[in-house]
Design a protein around this motif. Structure first.
Motif, PDB file in Angstrom:
ATOM      1  N   ALA A   1       3.943   2.627  -4.484  1.00 33.53           N
ATOM      2  CA  ALA A   1       3.885   3.795  -5.364  1.00 33.53           C
ATOM      3  C   ALA A   1       3.449   3.423  -6.770  1.00 33.53           C
ATOM      4  N   ILE A   2       2.579   4.280  -7.339  1.00 38.92           N
ATOM      5  CA  ILE A   2       2.137   4.146  -8.726  1.00 38.92           C
ATOM      6  C   ILE A   2       2.230   5.522  -9.379  1.00 38.92           C
ATOM      7  N   SER A   3       2.879   5.593 -10.539  1.00 35.36           N
ATOM      8  CA  SER A   3       2.989   6.846 -11.282  1.00 35.36           C
ATOM      9  C   SER A   3       1.690   7.123 -12.027  1.00 35.36           C
ATOM     10  N   VAL A   4       1.275   8.386 -12.040  1.00 35.95           N
ATOM     11  CA  VAL A   4       0.049   8.806 -12.713  1.00 35.95           C
ATOM     12  C   VAL A   4       0.383   9.935 -13.679  1.00 35.95           C
ATOM     13  N   LYS A   5      -0.025   9.794 -14.942  1.00 37.07           N
ATOM     14  CA  LYS A   5       0.178  10.847 -15.938  1.00 37.07           C
ATOM     15  C   LYS A   5      -1.019  11.779 -15.943  1.00 37.07           C
ATOM     16  N   ILE A   6      -0.752  13.095 -16.016  1.00 41.03           N
ATOM     17  CA  ILE A   6      -1.807  14.106 -15.989  1.00 41.03           C
ATOM     18  C   ILE A   6      -1.683  14.960 -17.244  1.00 41.03           C
ATOM     19  N   GLY A   7      -2.771  15.120 -17.996  1.00 44.45           N
ATOM     20  CA  GLY A   7      -2.801  15.980 -19.176  1.00 44.45           C
ATOM     21  C   GLY A   7      -3.518  17.277 -18.861  1.00 44.45           C
ATOM     22  N   LEU A   8      -2.877  18.411 -19.209  1.00 45.32           N
ATOM     23  CA  LEU A   8      -3.404  19.735 -18.880  1.00 45.32           C
ATOM     24  C   LEU A   8      -3.622  20.541 -20.155  1.00 45.32           C
ATOM     25  N   LEU A   9      -4.755  21.220 -20.220  1.00 40.39           N
ATOM     26  CA  LEU A   9      -5.064  22.133 -21.317  1.00 40.39           C
ATOM     27  C   LEU A   9      -5.374  23.485 -20.711  1.00 40.39           C
ATOM     28  N   ALA A  10      -4.424  24.453 -20.878  1.00 39.44           N
ATOM     29  CA  ALA A  10      -4.571  25.793 -20.289  1.00 39.44           C
ATOM     30  C   ALA A  10      -4.839  25.703 -18.789  1.00 39.44           C
ATOM     31  N   GLY A  11      -4.120  24.810 -18.112  1.00 36.28           N
ATOM     32  CA  GLY A  11      -4.262  24.665 -16.676  1.00 36.28           C
ATOM     33  C   GLY A  11      -5.404  23.771 -16.241  1.00 36.28           C
ATOM     34  N   GLU A  12      -6.217  23.302 -17.191  1.00 41.56           N
ATOM     35  CA  GLU A  12      -7.370  22.458 -16.865  1.00 41.56           C
ATOM     36  C   GLU A  12      -6.979  20.987 -16.982  1.00 41.56           C
ATOM     37  N   VAL A  13      -7.288  20.220 -15.960  1.00 44.19           N
ATOM     38  CA  VAL A  13      -7.005  18.788 -15.984  1.00 44.19           C
ATOM     39  C   VAL A  13      -8.015  18.110 -16.918  1.00 44.19           C
ATOM     40  N   VAL A  14      -7.526  17.515 -18.019  1.00 46.99           N
ATOM     41  CA  VAL A  14      -8.421  16.872 -18.972  1.00 46.99           C
ATOM     42  C   VAL A  14      -8.181  15.364 -19.074  1.00 46.99           C
ATOM     43  N   ASN A  15      -7.044  14.886 -18.593  1.00 49.48           N
ATOM     44  CA  ASN A  15      -6.751  13.448 -18.623  1.00 49.48           C
ATOM     45  C   ASN A  15      -5.983  13.045 -17.378  1.00 49.48           C
ATOM     46  N   ILE A  16      -6.349  11.914 -16.789  1.00 55.23           N
ATOM     47  CA  ILE A  16      -5.613  11.320 -15.670  1.00 55.23           C
ATOM     48  C   ILE A  16      -5.476   9.835 -15.984  1.00 55.23           C
ATOM     49  N   LYS A  17      -4.231   9.315 -15.982  1.00 53.79           N
ATOM     50  CA  LYS A  17      -4.025   7.933 -16.367  1.00 53.79           C
ATOM     51  C   LYS A  17      -2.953   7.279 -15.503  1.00 53.79           C
ATOM     52  N   PRO A  18      -3.329   6.308 -14.668  1.00 53.28           N
ATOM     53  CA  PRO A  18      -2.316   5.545 -13.930  1.00 53.28           C
ATOM     54  C   PRO A  18      -1.437   4.747 -14.892  1.00 53.28           C
ATOM     55  N   GLU A  19      -0.165   4.612 -14.543  1.00 48.27           N
ATOM     56  CA  GLU A  19       0.774   3.864 -15.372  1.00 48.27           C
ATOM     57  C   GLU A  19       0.467   2.367 -15.258  1.00 48.27           C
ATOM     58  N   HIS A  20       0.148   1.739 -16.390  1.00 46.79           N
ATOM     59  CA  HIS A  20      -0.311   0.349 -16.372  1.00 46.79           C
ATOM     60  C   HIS A  20       0.749  -0.590 -15.796  1.00 46.79           C
ATOM     61  N   ARG A  21       2.004  -0.398 -16.176  1.00 51.68           N
ATOM     62  CA  ARG A  21       3.059  -1.297 -15.689  1.00 51.68           C
ATOM     63  C   ARG A  21       3.180  -1.240 -14.175  1.00 51.68           C
ATOM     64  N   ASP A  22       3.030  -0.026 -13.602  1.00 57.11           N
ATOM     65  CA  ASP A  22       3.065   0.080 -12.150  1.00 57.11           C
ATOM     66  C   ASP A  22       1.890  -0.655 -11.524  1.00 57.11           C
ATOM     67  N   CYS A  23       0.732  -0.549 -12.170  1.00 56.27           N
ATOM     68  CA  CYS A  23      -0.451  -1.241 -11.636  1.00 56.27           C
ATOM     69  C   CYS A  23      -0.250  -2.756 -11.667  1.00 56.27           C
ATOM     70  N   VAL A  24       0.370  -3.259 -12.730  1.00 54.45           N
ATOM     71  CA  VAL A  24       0.654  -4.689 -12.812  1.00 54.45           C
ATOM     72  C   VAL A  24       1.586  -5.113 -11.690  1.00 54.45           C
ATOM     73  N   ARG A  25       2.635  -4.322 -11.473  1.00 55.84           N
ATOM     74  CA  ARG A  25       3.599  -4.640 -10.413  1.00 55.84           C
ATOM     75  C   ARG A  25       2.936  -4.644  -9.040  1.00 55.84           C
ATOM     76  N   VAL A  26       2.148  -3.609  -8.746  1.00 56.59           N
ATOM     77  CA  VAL A  26       1.507  -3.493  -7.434  1.00 56.59           C
ATOM     78  C   VAL A  26       0.449  -4.587  -7.254  1.00 56.59           C
ATOM     79  N   ALA A  27      -0.284  -4.886  -8.314  1.00 54.04           N
ATOM     80  CA  ALA A  27      -1.288  -5.944  -8.222  1.00 54.04           C
ATOM     81  C   ALA A  27      -0.647  -7.277  -7.863  1.00 54.04           C
ATOM     82  N   GLY A  28       0.505  -7.572  -8.453  1.00 54.53           N
ATOM     83  CA  GLY A  28       1.203  -8.816  -8.137  1.00 54.53           C
ATOM     84  C   GLY A  28       1.676  -8.862  -6.694  1.00 54.53           C
ATOM     85  N   GLN A  29       2.147  -7.704  -6.197  1.00 53.95           N
ATOM     86  CA  GLN A  29       2.634  -7.663  -4.824  1.00 53.95           C
ATOM     87  C   GLN A  29       1.502  -7.750  -3.807  1.00 53.95           C
ATOM     88  N   LEU A  30       0.344  -7.202  -4.154  1.00 56.60           N
ATOM     89  CA  LEU A  30      -0.776  -7.178  -3.218  1.00 56.60           C
ATOM     90  C   LEU A  30      -1.726  -8.357  -3.404  1.00 56.60           C
TER      91      LEU A  30
END
Length: 397
Positions: free
Chosen positions: A340-369
């Motif tokens: 599992a990796i958490s992803v932050k989503i930024g919304l402006l009036a219902g429109e998706v304007v930003n998508i960002k995976p959580e870096h710390r989760d990516c570091v953890r998963v990269a080490g495991q894989l």
């Protein structure tokens, strides 16, 4: 689509609310034509409440003041040709009345007999409000806090305290406040309408104002204009203007560079929303850095103590940013390699304007894989983009 804000200046009753909607532009003819009971009529007139112009509404019902059970009222509402959403809104208001009366008198909602609120004028108020909302195309309703008076009132069940027991039951979850006035400021019909319609209670939300209407109550006290105001407008884009947080900062010219990551981690652990350093040229020409921590009210002292404990400073400065703008935010979880990796989503009036995976989760998963962080980050972003509309397109619930 338009939204409605109800400003209950002196309180709220069904006739006040309906009058304010008509004054804001709802068609009186459309409301009259949609009422489900033949022989009803609505009369309006301009009046003043504390020298403020408002519209007063009277329901002409004849001599029919029969007591009716909830199923009788349901049948009356269903017998007409109201639009489906208006019918649902009328049903919801009367259902809340039936449930509240049932709890107060210890009977099931189906056995509740409406007295004053079951009279044709109350049916006209509730159905009229539902029809007026439909004519204005209102999707969302927000209501101001409700002022509650005190005293006694005589009803079908005898002498009752104010606010009436059924009104109090209806107002569970609503925002209310007491006023030093003797009289009924919120009627059961008014309480049923606002609590069944309002998605929220509080201040006027951001909107592009299109129309305002004022509806007058029959009571004309000296202490307040007894009116309800209807603000109709288009909701502002969902970009939030928030009160600015605090910034704690200090200049450091004698902190060992290898300690800087430890200081930042201590600030974050103490509750800082963010922490960072910037290079600084100190007095006497010595190189140093400025440490800053972004905090919200309750976290000020713990973060300040963390800075004093983990750095070499003898003091720090506190300043407040004036305000900040923020996107609506959501978080969701995607999987990369089954992890599992958490992803932050930024919304402006219902429109998706930003998508960002959580870096710390990516570091953890990269080490495991046994993979690189950047490949895991890219895979998480791709998975999130498959689940969401492309950036720049509105998301639909």
């Amino acid at each position: 689509m338009p939204s409605l804000y109800l400003d209950c200046v002196g309180g709220v009753a069904g006739d006040m609310m309906l009058a304010s909607l008509i004054d804001a532009g709802a068609s009186l003819d459309a409301v009259r034509a949609g009422l489900p009971i033949a022989g009803l009529d609505l009369r309006i007139e301009r009046v003043e409440r504390q020298e403020l112009a408002a519209l007063a509404l009277t329901v002409v019902t004849g001599d029919d003041h029969a007591h009716r059970r909830w199923r009788d009222v349901r049948s009356l509402i269903d017998s007409g040709s109201m639009p489906e959403r208006a019918r649902r809104r009328a049903h919801a208001a009367f259902a809340r009345l039936a449930e509240a009366e049932g709890r107060v008198h210890g009977v099931s909602p189906e056995e509740v007999t409406f007295h004053e609120v079951g009279a044709l004028d109350a049916i006209a108020d509730i159905c009229g409000v539902a029809l007026a909302l439909e004519d204005l195309g209102i999707d969302d309703v927000v209501c101001s806090p409700l002022p509650l008076g005190r005293g006694l009132v005589r009803g079908a069940h005898g002498l009752l305290p104010l606010p009436a027991p059924a009104t109090v039951d209806l107002l569970r979850g609503a925002m209310v406040y007491g006023v030093d006035a003797v009289g009924e400021t919120v009627t059961p019909t008014g309480a049923a309408l606002v609590t069944s319609l309002a998605s929220n209670f509080g201040p006027l939300p951001p909107m592009t104002l299109a129309a305002v209407g004022s509806g007058a109550g029959t009571w004309n006290p000296d202490h307040v204009p007894n009116i309800v105001r209807s603000f109709v407008g288009d909701p502002a884009p969902a970009l939030m203007r928030l009160e600015g947080p605090l910034i704690l900062e200090t200049n450091l010219d004698d902190l060992q560079p290898e300690f800087v990551p430890d200081v930042i981690q201590a600030c974050l652990a103490a509750g800082a929303a963010d922490a960072w350093t910037t290079p600084a040229l100190m007095k006497h020409g010595r190189p140093g850095l400025t440490l800053c921590a972004l905090v919200h009210g309750a976290d000020e002292r713990p973060v300040a103590e963390a800075i004093l404990r983990h750095t070499t400073t003898l003091g720090l400065r506190v300043r407040r940013t004036e305000h900040r703008w923020a996107l609506d935010r959501e978080s969701r979880t995607v999987e990369v390699g089954g992890l599992a990796i958490s992803v932050k989503i930024g919304l402006l009036a219902g429109e998706v304007v930003n998508i960002k995976p959580e870096h710390r989760d990516c570091v953890r998963v990269a080490g495991q894989l046994g993979r690189s962080v950047k490949s895991v980050w890219a895979a998480a972003l791709a998975q999130a983009q498959r689940d969401l509309p492309p950036i720049g397109e509105a998301r639909h619930s």
